[in-house]
Design a protein around this motif. Structure first.
Motif, PDB file in Angstrom:
ATOM      1  N   GLY A 433      32.585  25.030  66.774  1.00 35.56           N
ATOM      2  CA  GLY A 433      31.625  24.999  67.882  1.00 35.56           C
ATOM      3  C   GLY A 433      31.704  26.239  68.739  1.00 35.56           C
ATOM      4  N   PHE A 434      32.928  26.718  68.979  1.00 42.14           N
ATOM      5  CA  PHE A 434      33.118  27.958  69.733  1.00 42.14           C
ATOM      6  C   PHE A 434      32.430  29.122  69.014  1.00 42.14           C
ATOM      7  N   GLY A 435      32.586  29.175  67.694  1.00 38.61           N
ATOM      8  CA  GLY A 435      31.928  30.233  66.933  1.00 38.61           C
ATOM      9  C   GLY A 435      30.417  30.135  67.000  1.00 38.61           C
ATOM     10  N   LEU A 436      29.876  28.921  66.967  1.00 36.06           N
ATOM     11  CA  LEU A 436      28.422  28.746  67.071  1.00 36.06           C
ATOM     12  C   LEU A 436      27.894  29.233  68.415  1.00 36.06           C
ATOM     13  N   SER A 437      28.630  28.979  69.482  1.00 36.27           N
ATOM     14  CA  SER A 437      28.168  29.416  70.802  1.00 36.27           C
ATOM     15  C   SER A 437      28.176  30.944  70.901  1.00 36.27           C
ATOM     16  N   ILE A 438      29.191  31.577  70.359  1.00 30.84           N
ATOM     17  CA  ILE A 438      29.222  33.043  70.341  1.00 30.84           C
ATOM     18  C   ILE A 438      28.088  33.580  69.477  1.00 30.84           C
ATOM     19  N   ALA A 439      27.875  32.946  68.312  1.00 33.92           N
ATOM     20  CA  ALA A 439      26.809  33.387  67.417  1.00 33.92           C
ATOM     21  C   ALA A 439      25.440  33.248  68.074  1.00 33.92           C
ATOM     22  N   GLY A 440      25.254  32.189  68.863  1.00 32.58           N
ATOM     23  CA  GLY A 440      23.980  32.016  69.552  1.00 32.58           C
ATOM     24  C   GLY A 440      23.706  33.123  70.548  1.00 32.58           C
ATOM     25  N   ALA A 441      24.738  33.506  71.307  1.00 33.19           N
ATOM     26  CA  ALA A 441      24.568  34.601  72.260  1.00 33.19           C
ATOM     27  C   ALA A 441      24.263  35.913  71.539  1.00 33.19           C
ATOM     28  N   VAL A 442      24.994  36.179  70.457  1.00 34.12           N
ATOM     29  CA  VAL A 442      24.765  37.413  69.692  1.00 34.12           C
ATOM     30  C   VAL A 442      23.367  37.411  69.095  1.00 34.12           C
ATOM     31  N   PHE A 443      22.922  36.256  68.603  1.00 37.06           N
ATOM     32  CA  PHE A 443      21.593  36.163  68.001  1.00 37.06           C
ATOM     33  C   PHE A 443      20.513  36.518  69.016  1.00 37.06           C
ATOM     34  N   GLY A 444      20.589  35.927  70.213  1.00 35.23           N
ATOM     35  CA  GLY A 444      19.572  36.208  71.229  1.00 35.23           C
ATOM     36  C   GLY A 444      19.530  37.673  71.619  1.00 35.23           C
ATOM     37  N   VAL A 445      20.707  38.258  71.851  1.00 36.86           N
ATOM     38  CA  VAL A 445      20.765  39.673  72.230  1.00 36.86           C
ATOM     39  C   VAL A 445      20.243  40.552  71.096  1.00 36.86           C
TER      40      VAL A 445
END
Length: 659
Positions: A433-445
């Motif tokens: 879940g921690f990785g998904l949250s980081i991936a979501g931020a990276v995806f948006g940016v």
């Protein structure tokens, strides 16, 4: 148009939307500690309870598509009443269930009705009121969805402590009934959005089959493993059908959902992507840790651990309301993903039972939920014209339901089987879940950077008028594909508004004739001309509303109700046609179209602005109890003005009301 006594009153409409969305969403988050109690009372197996949750969530996802289709061909506000009735029926059925079939059927109806209410009621609340209400709407929408979800674990824990489940379900039914009453009192009749739109049975079939199969497959994980065909077959087949739905809608000439527009524009893609990552990651931060905490604490203590999540959601809902009209709105989902990552990390450190750290993780997660999904939804919605808002909500809620509700049983199964004990397995799932949250931020940016998108201050007036999006969104991955991503073109200066109708100052004020294109309104013009001296000055007024239209077009064509610019032009043409009728009847006439909600407010305000000496109305009326609850435009006009009102209920009779 038929209206309820509270139609157009923002507090009442907002309360209706809130009460309509809370029951199912809060109940979904409250069920986990109640599962053993319900299972014992209704003699349901763990598999049946999981299937009930899966089918309810599938119905929630499918309801988003059904609501958009129904809005095109059926009277929108009458359908909203129908959805509210369906929610009450489902809630009563679940609360009074005597067996598994009754409980599952009621829960499915609750999920279906809730998503249909969201799609039918939320867009009008957003764009159907003046700009100064949008901030309140942002707070309400955030709290309706994520405040309810955050409150769920506490409510479920308190109810589980009493070793009973029906009181909570009856409270949910009472809330649903209150929402139905408010739906009737705030009723504001509206025609279908676009009766000429195709009936997209393929889209409905793909959504129904895909969501049902995917959620049923995930529900099988309670008693089966990942390698079992009872799991992988429905799950993979359902996901393939959902992908087929997206491709089909992308390629359709007249799609039901605005997939193509969203997937080819950078900011909507970033918003939808962040919402999906946040929905999936947040499951690990709540449902999984609750199962571990139940090993050390009582259900009510676990509920108290998650109470700060509600506080965080409230705080961030207020922040969202503040920034919704500012450039900072673009940054809020990114902040939310960072908070979500922090919350998951703190939860990981709190296992198996560090209560202070768990409370901190709960607060951070609440802040994260309030800053991610709802703001990302509006970021995507503001990138398109307001007439697409209903479809934007539908797409995001469909995909969010798949991301959140289907991922939950997958995470739970992984946590239970990935290691020798639940605590270790949950810890591994939290890292995912921690990785998904980081991936979501990276995806948006990354989407913003590779597309040349930039945070902008939204032009809410332009958006609410339906003229254009609130900001410019460049093509998806424009820089990566070598496409130009220019700054938004300057809007041409708006044409000067025509001067208001002028009347001689030495004559009595004009007669304001409300004309909505119906035969009754035309008959009112004729009857008023017969009752008044010839040559009286008159202003023929057509009041229109975004989303709901509010009149019958003079040329008889069907309007797509969510295209505000088209509705306004048709209202002007309808007013001009009414002025032609008034001129033929002997009036010295001008015409005017006014945007107002509710209709009576536009009539009263225009009459006051032009110092009218008389208002002429030809109202509609419906028989029966619901008709009395709905009231009428005429009654509201009489109640809110001191100007004499001439009502023509039939072509052959006149009723004068005034001082």
């Amino acid at each position: 148009m038929r209206q309820g006594p509270l139609a157009g009153r923002y507090p009442a409409v907002a309360a209706m939307v809130t009460l309509a969305l809370i029951p199912y969403l809060a109940l979904s988050a409250a069920l986990d500690p109640l599962v053993p109690i319900i299972s014992a009372d209704l003699h349901m197996t763990a598999q049946q309870m999981s299937l009930s949750a899966g089918l309810g969530n599938a119905a929630y996802a499918v309801g988003t598509v059904l609501a958009v289709q129904f809005a095109q061909h059926l009277p929108q506000r009458r359908m909203l009443l129908g959805y509210a009735v369906l929610l009450v029926v489902g809630s009563v059925l679940a609360a009074s269930a005597q067996n598994a079939g009754m409980f599952i059927g009621g829960h499915v109806l609750q999920g279906l009705a809730t998503s249909m209410l969201l799609i039918a009621a939320a867009p009008p609340l957003t764009i159907g009121f003046p700009r100064d209400k949008l901030r309140n709407t942002a707070v309400i929408m955030n709290m309706c969805v994520f405040g309810a979800v955050a409150l769920g674990p506490f409510v479920g824990g308190v109810q589980a402590e009493s070793q009973a489940w029906r009181p909570l379900f009856w409270i949910v039914a009472a809330i649903a009934l209150t929402a139905l009453i408010l739906a009737a009192l705030t009723f504001d009749d509206a025609p279908p959005a676009d009766p000429d739109a195709p009936r997209d049975l393929w889209a409905i079939a793909l959504a129904t089959a895909g969501c049902t199969a995917a959620f049923v497959g995930a529900a099988q994980l309670t008693t089966h493993g990942f390698g079992d065909m009872a799991v992988t077959g429905p799950m993979l087949g359902g996901l393939a059908l959902i992908v087929a739905l997206i491709v089909y809608q992308f390629r359709a000439r007249r799609p039901l959902l605005t997939i193509r527009t969203m997937l080819t524009s950078s900011i909507p893609v970033a918003g939808v992507g962040v919402a999906l990552f946040a929905a999936a990651a947040s499951v690990a931060a709540t449902a999984l840790t609750a199962n571990v905490f139940l090993l050390s604490f009582s259900p009510v203590q676990v509920g108290l651990i998650y109470l700060p999540e509600l506080g965080g959601a409230v705080v961030m809902a207020v922040v969202f309301g503040i920034v919704i009209s500012r450039r900072a709105m673009h940054y809020l989902p990114l902040v939310g993903m960072a908070l979500l990552a922090a919350g998951i990390l703190v939860f990981r450190l709190s296992l198996p039972g560090n209560q202070p750290l768990a409370l901190l993780g709960s607060a951070l997660t609440g802040l994260a939920l309030g800053a991610t999904v709802a703001p990302a939804l509006f970021v995507a919605g503001f990138s398109l014209q307001s007439n697409s808002l209903q479809r934007v909500f539908a797409i995001i809620e469909l995909l969010r339901a798949v991301a959140a509700f289907m991922v939950a049983p997958i995470f739970a199964h992984f946590a239970a089987t990935a290691a020798d004990d639940l605590v270790t397995g949950t810890g591994i799932a939290l890292w995912i879940g921690f990785g998904l949250s980081i991936a979501g931020a990276v995806f948006g940016v990354a989407v913003y950077a590779l597309s040349g998108a930039r945070p902008q201050t939204p032009d809410l007036d332009l958006f609410l008028d339906g003229e254009s999006p609130a900001w410019y969104s460049p093509p998806l991955l424009a820089r990566l594909r070598g496409l130009p991503a220019p700054a938004p073109e300057a809007e041409p200066a708006p044409a000067a508004a025509p001067p208001p109708p002028s009347f001689a100052t030495d004559s009595p004020g004009p007669v304001v004739i409300a004309y909505d294109g119906t035969e009754r309104a035309a008959a009112a013009i004729t009857a008023a001309a017969a009752a008044l001296p010839p040559g009286r000055q008159a202003l023929v007024l057509c009041v229109w509303q975004p989303v709901d239209v509010g009149f019958t077009p003079a040329d008889g064509r069907h309007l797509e109700a969510d295209k505000a610019a088209e509705v306004r032009r048709s209202a002007e043409q309808t007013a001009a046609y009414g002025a032609t009728l008034a001129a033929e009847a002997g009036f010295a006439v001008c015409s005017k179209a006014v945007e107002a909600s509710p209709t009576w407010h536009g009539i009263v305000a225009t009459a006051k602005e032009h110092h009218a000496s008389l208002i002429v109305l030809g109202p509609h009326r419906r028989n029966g109890l619901l008709g009395h609850l709905q009231g009428s435009v005429a009654a509201a006009v009489v109640a809110h003005t001191d100007i004499p009102v001439l009502i023509v209920p039939q072509a052959s009779s006149l009723v004068a009301v005034g001082d």
